[in-house]
Design an enzyme around this catalytic site. Structure first.
Site, PDB file in Angstrom:
ATOM      1  NE  ARG A  93       5.381 -10.088  -1.888  1.00 46.18           N
ATOM      2  CZ  ARG A  93       5.813  -9.394  -2.943  1.00 46.18           C
ATOM      3  NH1 ARG A  93       5.017  -8.526  -3.528  1.00 46.18           N
ATOM      4  NH2 ARG A  93       7.034  -9.574  -3.406  1.00 46.18           N
ATOM      5  NE  ARG A 130      17.036  14.078  -5.953  1.00 45.17           N
ATOM      6  CZ  ARG A 130      16.755  13.234  -4.991  1.00 45.17           C
ATOM      7  NH1 ARG A 130      16.318  12.020  -5.299  1.00 45.17           N
ATOM      8  NH2 ARG A 130      16.875  13.559  -3.727  1.00 45.17           N
ATOM      9  N   PRO A 174       0.819  -1.205   0.000  1.00 44.90           N
ATOM     10  CG  PRO A 174      -0.646  -1.536   1.739  1.00 44.90           C
ATOM     11  CD  PRO A 174       0.702  -1.948   1.252  1.00 44.90           C
ATOM     12  CD  GLU A 175       3.235   2.817  -2.753  1.00 43.36           C
ATOM     13  OE1 GLU A 175       3.836   3.572  -1.969  1.00 43.36           O
ATOM     14  OE2 GLU A 175       3.783   1.854  -3.307  1.00 43.36           O
ATOM     15  CG  HIS A 177      -1.119 -15.188   4.933  1.00 43.00           C
ATOM     16  ND1 HIS A 177       0.157 -15.663   4.719  1.00 43.00           N
ATOM     17  CD2 HIS A 177      -1.921 -15.810   4.026  1.00 43.00           C
ATOM     18  CE1 HIS A 177       0.134 -16.535   3.720  1.00 43.00           C
ATOM     19  NE2 HIS A 177      -1.107 -16.639   3.297  1.00 43.00           N
TER      20      HIS A 177
END
Length: 277
Positions: A113, A157, A2-3, A95
């Site tokens: 995960r 950059r 998730p972000e 999980h």
């Protein structure tokens, strides 16, 4: 995943229900990315404070009484984690790796995960929390973020703009889906060297990042596989995506087929006509 939108949706769906709850017990499942840092029994009796978010981390303050002082838990959902808070939950499955039982219900971290984390820290400004948060960039939906801040941060950059945004030290929480969508909205090719973005394009990108993230928040985030908010509800932003996961389909603006490339082991989707270097 998730972000930022998913983590903020989780915070909003959780904070008013759990704030003020008293911890009855804490339980650990299989090891997560980092150890908890204290014994689960030491959390018993603590009172939960208002949840905060920094980037993709959640901070849960825990007041343990005047003599014991305060601290809290820093939580990260990793790549596949989600939090659920209910008065009763079924027995934990393979999980489910952390539970905080309170007098209002049980908070459970599910993470197939196991890249997520729950870490005790004596404060946000003290290790380990301060160490983990030290290199995070500016929050994209707060006043400190602006086109000029973005332009200055990108100077020198050479990395592609998509990778510069994902790094998290320029602006935090703009994940893979939202990078692709914001770059499309701003009309910028994802392989453009970050240092080549002048003030005008940084202004477009700044506005696009904020617009995409606000729309994602309104849609409850994105659910591609595992994400659910603390009520167990999935997000819907993925159904609104203009380019993400639409390889080969016509661009919604010009009908050119959307392309998919890989940058830094992450899939990038873009329109080769609408997005320019």
């Amino acid at each position: 995943m998730p972000e930022l939108p998913e983590v903020e949706v989780t915070r909003l769906s959780l904070t008013h229900r759990i704030e003020g709850a008293r911890v009855r017990a804490a339980r650990l499942g299989k090891p997560l990315r980092w150890p908890l840092g204290v014994t689960p029994d030491s959390l018993r009796g603590a009172v939960v404070g208002p949840l905060l978010r920094r980037g993709k981390y959640l901070w849960m303050p825990l007041q343990q009484g005047a003599e014991q002082g305060a601290g809290g838990l820093l939580l990260h959902l990793g790549m596949s984690g989600s939090l659920r808070f209910e008065p009763t939950l079924p027995p934990p499955g393979p999980h489910d790796h952390f539970e905080l039982e309170t007098d209002r219900g049980t908070l459970r971290l599910t993470d197939p995960r196991r890249f997520g984390a729950v870490v005790w820290s004596p404060g946000l400004d003290r290790a380990p929390a301060a160490t983990l948060l030290a290199r995070l960039g500016v929050e994209p939906l707060e006043r400190a973020f602006s086109a000029s801040v973005l332009h200055e941060a990108l100077r020198g950059r050479r990395v592609a703009i998509k990778q510069a945004l994902l790094a998290g030290d320029v602006v935090v929480g703009v994940g893979n889906i939202y990078c692709s969508e914001a770059l499309f909205e701003a009309g910028i090719d994802p392989e453009t060297p970050a240092q080549q973005l002048g003030p005008e394009r940084c202004e477009r990108l700044f506005r696009a990042v904020q617009d995409v993230l606000r729309r994602a928040l309104a849609a409850g985030g994105s659910t591609l596989r595992d994400f659910r908010d603390a009520h167990g509800m999935g997000g819907a932003f993925q159904s609104q995506a203009s380019v993400y996961d639409r390889a080969g389909l016509p661009c919604l603006r010009c009908t050119t087929p959307i392309r998919r490339i890989v940058q830094g082991q992450r899939a990038t989707y873009f329109c080769p006509v609408c997005q320019r270097r």
